[in-house]
Design a protein around this motif. Structure first.
Motif, PDB file in Angstrom:
ATOM      1  N   ILE A  56     -11.215  -4.429   2.942  1.00  0.00           N
ATOM      2  CA  ILE A  56     -12.633  -4.074   2.903  1.00  0.00           C
ATOM      3  C   ILE A  56     -13.319  -4.623   4.140  1.00  0.00           C
ATOM      4  O   ILE A  56     -13.090  -5.774   4.526  1.00  0.00           O
TER       5      ILE A  56
ATOM      6  N   LYS B 222      -7.100   4.466  -7.401  1.00  0.00           N
ATOM      7  CA  LYS B 222      -6.751   3.808  -6.144  1.00  0.00           C
ATOM      8  C   LYS B 222      -7.908   2.946  -5.656  1.00  0.00           C
ATOM      9  O   LYS B 222      -9.059   3.113  -6.087  1.00  0.00           O
ATOM     10  N   THR B 223      -7.589   2.027  -4.739  1.00  0.00           N
ATOM     11  CA  THR B 223      -8.608   1.179  -4.128  1.00  0.00           C
ATOM     12  C   THR B 223      -8.120   0.720  -2.765  1.00  0.00           C
ATOM     13  O   THR B 223      -6.904   0.628  -2.534  1.00  0.00           O
ATOM     14  N   ASN B 224      -9.044   0.474  -1.862  1.00  0.00           N
ATOM     15  CA  ASN B 224      -8.677   0.018  -0.519  1.00  0.00           C
ATOM     16  C   ASN B 224      -8.118  -1.400  -0.566  1.00  0.00           C
ATOM     17  O   ASN B 224      -8.641  -2.266  -1.273  1.00  0.00           O
TER      18      ASN B 224
ATOM     19  N   THR C 185       0.815  -1.210   0.000  1.00  0.00           N
ATOM     20  CA  THR C 185       0.000   0.000   0.000  1.00  0.00           C
ATOM     21  C   THR C 185       0.854   1.269   0.000  1.00  0.00           C
ATOM     22  O   THR C 185       2.009   1.257   0.401  1.00  0.00           O
TER      23      THR C 185
ATOM     24  N   THR D  15      -1.577   4.746   3.673  1.00  0.00           N
ATOM     25  CA  THR D  15      -2.938   5.127   3.280  1.00  0.00           C
ATOM     26  C   THR D  15      -3.888   3.931   3.259  1.00  0.00           C
ATOM     27  O   THR D  15      -5.106   4.108   3.208  1.00  0.00           O
ATOM     28  N   GLY D  16      -3.321   2.707   3.262  1.00  0.00           N
ATOM     29  CA  GLY D  16      -4.159   1.513   3.180  1.00  0.00           C
ATOM     30  C   GLY D  16      -4.733   1.288   1.791  1.00  0.00           C
ATOM     31  O   GLY D  16      -5.674   0.527   1.621  1.00  0.00           O
ATOM     32  N   LYS D  17      -4.132   1.938   0.788  1.00  0.00           N
ATOM     33  CA  LYS D  17      -4.667   1.843  -0.577  1.00  0.00           C
ATOM     34  C   LYS D  17      -3.593   1.388  -1.564  1.00  0.00           C
ATOM     35  O   LYS D  17      -2.430   1.749  -1.441  1.00  0.00           O
TER      36      LYS D  17
ATOM     37  N   GLU E  27      -9.106  -8.964   2.950  1.00  0.00           N
ATOM     38  CA  GLU E  27      -7.886  -8.390   2.388  1.00  0.00           C
ATOM     39  C   GLU E  27      -7.853  -8.655   0.888  1.00  0.00           C
ATOM     40  O   GLU E  27      -8.053  -9.791   0.456  1.00  0.00           O
TER      41      GLU E  27
END
Length: 199
Positions: free
Chosen positions: A99, A94-96, A24, A32-34, A108
């Motif tokens: 979730i 971007k994406t997490n 990430t 950022t967790g992304k 994950e």
């Protein structure tokens, strides 16, 4: 608006900018967790993609989800792209990486990264700056406040057409002021035309 309702687009080939697809993104020392990936396209393809995103925003504003929303007089929608220090437009998707479902389940995610033949790339291979890539993205309209709204580019998958490995602390000839002669490689052009794109 459900995620399945978001418009999906696939870009033409462009240059990867600060991709973080196996780990990430860290910004100002914080994770950022992304998963994120920027892309620079040719001028013609850039103009087409900007128009496509702007059209999506105009349609979103007219949808029931945006009824009654107010917009600040001097504000403008965030549309997922910015101008870099060289004056080039960079689209950032971007994406997490994690979730959380409504049921409280934590999932994950790994980023789908394919090679030029459409085969999944080794999960240990981080894609480096300057790789030639295509992005599959969802255009997600959002509204947080009267000054924070627009279209978010949700990263769905990446195709790597010409792989460049990350180089920690490396410098380029251009950084050092050396003259560089352009070479054209017919098998791996730096920017393909919009052929294969779906916008």
């Amino acid at each position: 608006m459900a995620k399945n309702d978001f418009a999906q687009i696939t870009t033409p080939a462009g240059e990867a900018v600060y991709p973080k697809l196996r780990s990430t993104e860290v910004f100002d020392g914080e994770d950022t967790g992304k998963y994120v990936c920027g892309i620079k396209l040719s001028k013609a393809d850039t103009d087409k993609l900007i128009q496509r995103i702007e059209n999506e925003w105009e349609m979103a504003k007219k949808s029931p989800d945006f009824d009654g929303k107010r917009y600040g007089r001097n504000s403008a929608p965030a549309l997922g792209f910015h101008e870099d220090k060289d004056g080039d437009i960079v689209f950032k998707a971007k994406t997490n990486a994690v979730i959380k479902t409504k049921a409280g389940e934590v999932i994950e995610k790994t980023m789908a990264v394919f090679d030029k033949k459409g085969k999944p790339m080794d999960e240990e291979m981080e894609v480096g700056n300057g790789s030639t890539i295509r992005l599959c993205m969802l255009l997600r309209p959002f509204y947080a406040s009267a000054t924070v709204y627009g279209i978010q580019l949700l990263l769905k998958a990446v195709q790597v057409l010409n792989y460049v490995a990350p180089a920690a602390g490396a410098v380029s000839a251009d950084d050092c002021g050396f003259d560089v002669e352009e070479e054209f490689d017919e098998d791996n052009p730096p920017f393909a035309t919009s052929e294969g794109a779906d916008f």
